[in-house]
Design an enzyme around this catalytic site. Structure first.
Site, PDB file in Angstrom:
ATOM      1  N   GLU A   1      -7.526  -0.493   5.851  1.00 33.42           N
ATOM      2  CA  GLU A   1      -5.955  -0.944   4.862  1.00 33.42           C
ATOM      3  C   GLU A   1      -5.320  -1.452   6.461  1.00 33.42           C
ATOM      4  O   GLU A   1      -5.069  -2.027   6.360  1.00 33.42           O
ATOM      5  CB  GLU A   1      -5.827   0.595   4.730  1.00 33.42           C
ATOM      6  CG  GLU A   1      -6.130   1.431   3.474  1.00 33.42           C
ATOM      7  CD  GLU A   1      -5.903   2.908   3.179  1.00 33.42           C
ATOM      8  OE1 GLU A   1      -5.779   2.936   2.162  1.00 33.42           O
ATOM      9  OE2 GLU A   1      -5.137   3.371   3.989  1.00 33.42           O
TER      10      GLU A   1
ATOM     11  N   ASP B 184       1.079  -0.379   0.261  1.00 31.37           N
ATOM     12  CA  ASP B 184       0.344  -0.048   0.258  1.00 31.37           C
ATOM     13  C   ASP B 184       1.050   1.605   0.262  1.00 31.37           C
ATOM     14  O   ASP B 184       2.076   1.200  -0.007  1.00 31.37           O
ATOM     15  CB  ASP B 184      -0.694  -0.079   1.490  1.00 31.37           C
ATOM     16  CG  ASP B 184      -2.641   0.921   0.951  1.00 31.37           C
ATOM     17  OD1 ASP B 184      -2.528   1.850  -0.158  1.00 31.37           O
ATOM     18  OD2 ASP B 184      -2.810   0.828   2.402  1.00 31.37           O
TER      19      ASP B 184
HETATM   20  C1  5RP Z   1      -5.764   5.608   0.969  1.00 30.57           C
HETATM   21  C2  5RP Z   1      -4.239   5.780   1.889  1.00 30.57           C
HETATM   22  C3  5RP Z   1      -2.874   6.055   0.519  1.00 30.57           C
HETATM   23  O1  5RP Z   1      -2.421   5.105   0.623  1.00 30.57           O
HETATM   24  C4  5RP Z   1      -2.778   7.438   0.696  1.00 30.57           C
HETATM   25  O2  5RP Z   1      -3.621   8.424   0.480  1.00 30.57           O
HETATM   26  C5  5RP Z   1      -1.458   7.462  -0.061  1.00 30.57           C
HETATM   27  O3  5RP Z   1      -2.179   7.891  -1.632  1.00 30.57           O
HETATM   28  P1  5RP Z   1      -1.408   7.847  -2.858  1.00 30.57           P
HETATM   29  O4  5RP Z   1      -0.624   7.149  -3.076  1.00 30.57           O
HETATM   30  O5  5RP Z   1      -2.595   8.708  -4.315  1.00 30.57           O
HETATM   31  O6  5RP Z   1      -0.415   8.794  -3.064  1.00 30.57           O
HETATM   32  O7  5RP Z   1      -4.310   6.172   2.803  1.00 30.57           O
HETATM   33  O8  5RP Z   1      -6.621   5.892   1.815  1.00 30.57           O
END
Ligand code: 5RP
Length: 223
Positions: free
Chosen positions: A103, A81
């Site tokens: 998550e 993630d």
């Molecule tokens: C979603 C998250 C994402 O991992 C975080 O916002 C990062 O997002 P991106 O990859 O678009 O920069 O926690 O809830």
């Protein structure tokens, strides 16, 4: 390189952490989306995935990847993630995309958390990015008061003129102005506020590895 190119580079590098024949936990956001697109290319080598949001489940299925219910899974080798911020100890702020609770749940089942992020996400002290806190709708005011008393500026997240609604039918308060020097203690303290579903601090259980996209290549940080 653009920020998207950096995200694509770490998404590709994360394939090295995919364990053949197993189920993989998949996060939410633009970096996770690049990863899903890469995962689609090797879908025959995995059993399937557990999604951290409805949006991720839809994208996984669009690539022909089987999406499993977390309740049907005993163990997962890896969860992959993005993050809004990550410090040098592997503690993260997450939830900019609103999926923080799922998550955290999916990540809790995985042996390892592989964070994929462009280099701008690495910080010395967490808190420049407003800290997302998912709350039961009736607790927006009461939780906001607690957060204000902790020195934060809480703002209810809005979308299309309405309070933002998570996949869990809850709202999100974005708490800005916090300098989070002790993220694990702060995570426990905010989680303990009545009405909080979960806080977007991932410190008690942070990243195991971070793949960081930089102009000179993908940096790997181990925690
Ligand atoms: C979603 C998250 C994402 O991992 C975080 O916002 C990062 O997002 P991106 O990859 O678009 O920069 O926690 O809830």
């Amino acid at each position: 390189m653009t920020q998207d190119e950096l995200k694509q580079a770490v998404a590709r590098a994360a394939l090295d952490y995919v364990v053949e024949g197993r189920i993989i936990g998949v996060g939410t956001g633009s970096t996770a989306n690049f990863f899903i697109d890469e995962l689609g290319k090797i879908r025959d080598r995995i059993k399937g995935a557990v999604a951290s949001s409805e949006a991720t489940a839809t994208r996984l299925r669009s690539h022909g990847i089987t999406v499993f219910d977390l309740n049907d899974i005993d163990a997962m080798p890896v969860y992959i993630d993005g993050a809004d911020e990550i410090n040098h100890q592997g503690a993260m702020i997450k939830g900019g995309g609103g999926a923080l609770t799922r998550e955290k749940i999916v990540a809790s089942v995985a042996d390892r958390f592989v964070c994929i992020a462009d280099g701008s996400k690495l910080v010395d002290v967490l808190g420049t990015f407003p800290l997302p806190v998912e709350v039961i709708p009736m607790a927006v005011q009461s939780v906001s008061k607690y957060l204000s008393a902790m020195g934060a500026m809480p703002v209810l997240r809005m979308k299309d003129g309405q309070p933002y609604m998570t996949d869990n039918a809850c709202h999100i308060i974005d708490a800005s102005g916090m300098r989070i020097t002790e993220p694990a203690a702060m995570e426990s303290k905010i989680n303990d506020i009545p009405g909080v579903v979960s806080v977007g601090l991932f410190a008690i259980r942070g990243a195991s590895v971070c793949l960081l996209g930089t102009s000179t290549g993908v940096r790997r940080l181990e925690f």
